[in-house]
Design a protein around this motif. Sequence first.
Motif, PDB file in Angstrom:
ATOM      1  N   UNK A  27      70.625 -39.575  11.074  1.00 30.20           N
ATOM      2  CA  UNK A  27      70.189 -38.338   9.995  1.00 30.20           C
ATOM      3  C   UNK A  27      71.191 -38.401   8.700  1.00 30.20           C
ATOM      4  N   UNK A  28      70.356 -38.153   7.746  1.00 34.66           N
ATOM      5  CA  UNK A  28      71.205 -38.505   6.580  1.00 34.66           C
ATOM      6  C   UNK A  28      71.635 -37.311   5.486  1.00 34.66           C
ATOM      7  N   UNK A  29      71.317 -35.789   6.033  1.00 36.19           N
ATOM      8  CA  UNK A  29      71.476 -35.125   5.737  1.00 36.19           C
ATOM      9  C   UNK A  29      72.089 -34.363   6.380  1.00 36.19           C
ATOM     10  N   UNK A  30      73.315 -34.010   7.148  1.00 33.02           N
ATOM     11  CA  UNK A  30      73.311 -33.291   8.180  1.00 33.02           C
ATOM     12  C   UNK A  30      73.518 -31.543   8.271  1.00 33.02           C
ATOM     13  N   UNK A  31      72.948 -30.938   8.909  1.00 37.14           N
ATOM     14  CA  UNK A  31      73.297 -29.563   8.937  1.00 37.14           C
ATOM     15  C   UNK A  31      74.451 -28.961   8.500  1.00 37.14           C
ATOM     16  N   UNK A  32      75.828 -29.811   8.777  1.00 37.55           N
ATOM     17  CA  UNK A  32      76.898 -29.288   8.320  1.00 37.55           C
ATOM     18  C   UNK A  32      77.449 -29.263   6.914  1.00 37.55           C
ATOM     19  N   UNK A  33      76.021 -30.072   6.677  1.00 39.35           N
ATOM     20  CA  UNK A  33      75.838 -30.019   4.791  1.00 39.35           C
ATOM     21  C   UNK A  33      75.247 -29.325   4.151  1.00 39.35           C
ATOM     22  N   UNK A  34      73.818 -29.605   4.408  1.00 41.51           N
ATOM     23  CA  UNK A  34      73.096 -29.015   3.724  1.00 41.51           C
ATOM     24  C   UNK A  34      73.127 -27.506   3.516  1.00 41.51           C
ATOM     25  N   UNK A  35      73.667 -26.936   5.438  1.00 39.97           N
ATOM     26  CA  UNK A  35      73.609 -25.665   5.405  1.00 39.97           C
ATOM     27  C   UNK A  35      72.530 -24.845   6.857  1.00 39.97           C
ATOM     28  N   UNK A  36      71.992 -24.976   6.255  1.00 43.05           N
ATOM     29  CA  UNK A  36      70.298 -24.919   7.720  1.00 43.05           C
ATOM     30  C   UNK A  36      69.615 -25.979   8.184  1.00 43.05           C
ATOM     31  N   UNK A  37      69.886 -27.649   8.020  1.00 44.41           N
ATOM     32  CA  UNK A  37      69.296 -28.177   8.877  1.00 44.41           C
ATOM     33  C   UNK A  37      69.608 -29.889   8.782  1.00 44.41           C
ATOM     34  N   UNK A  38      69.154 -29.928   9.977  1.00 43.01           N
ATOM     35  CA  UNK A  38      69.575 -31.895   9.916  1.00 43.01           C
ATOM     36  C   UNK A  38      67.827 -31.862   9.380  1.00 43.01           C
ATOM     37  N   UNK A  39      68.604 -33.332   8.481  1.00 42.78           N
ATOM     38  CA  UNK A  39      67.422 -33.930   8.435  1.00 42.78           C
ATOM     39  C   UNK A  39      67.122 -35.620   7.974  1.00 42.78           C
ATOM     40  N   UNK A  40      66.355 -36.377   8.217  1.00 43.63           N
ATOM     41  CA  UNK A  40      66.345 -37.067   9.403  1.00 43.63           C
ATOM     42  C   UNK A  40      65.950 -38.857   8.014  1.00 43.63           C
TER      43      UNK A  40
END
Length: 211
Positions: A27-40
């Motif tokens: 998960x290169x962009x976790x929900x905790x950072x993006x605010x909305x989604x986990x992005x793998x």
Amino acid sequence: MNWIDISRPLAPGAPTWPGDTPFHYEVSWPKSESGSVNVGKLTMSLHTGTHVDAPYHFDDDGNKILDLPIEIYIGPAIVLDVSGKQSVGAADLDGIDLTGVERLLLRTGSWPDPGRFPSDICYLRSDLAPFLAEQGIRLIGVDVPSVDPLDSKELPAHHSLHACHIHILEGLLLDHVEPGQYELIALPLPLVQADGSPVRAVLRRLAQGNE
Ligand SMILES: N[C@@H](CC(=O)c1ccccc1NC=O)C(=O)O
Ligand SMILES: [Zn+2]
Ligand SMILES: [Zn+2]
């Protein structure tokens, strides 16, 4: 209903060709950072697990994945057990009725430990392709990483199948599949330039004449 998954799971440690790119997902962009989604994000060789070879894989002038006709990878298929054989050629299929069959999946049983890359596999002899083409076969699938011996550099089976317009599906998981008639779906991804593509391969049993 009743679709049978014949794809190998893609996970860390999935067996690859010796020296090839390991499978990696994060998960290169976790929900905790993006605010909305986990992005793998995914890194893998296109020849890991269940996949198709484009002719470009073994021929610089060959078609790439997106050039391949999708109807090859959807439709009726026969699963044939050839386990115990060191290789398969025309003589091994003598007497088997392949009338009207366009897709042939061979259960070789020669990848016994799915957790490790095999050391010795059942391969296809180069007289098989012209024999199959004569019967109208357009796709061959195998339950091993290659249609050729693992140490082959000349790849006679790949080249003879290509010359006979037979498409190649490798790395199937067929241990849990009874030989017989099925509907196959094993679609490659729309990778424009690629030499291969992972597929999700599934089978559904077709009604048999005497069932
Ligand atoms: N020709 C093989 C693949 C192959 O040879 C290969 C695949 C990934 C990384 C290295 C490979 N061969 C290296 O010699 C096949 O597609 O069946
Ligand atoms: Zn391959
Ligand atoms: Zn191959």
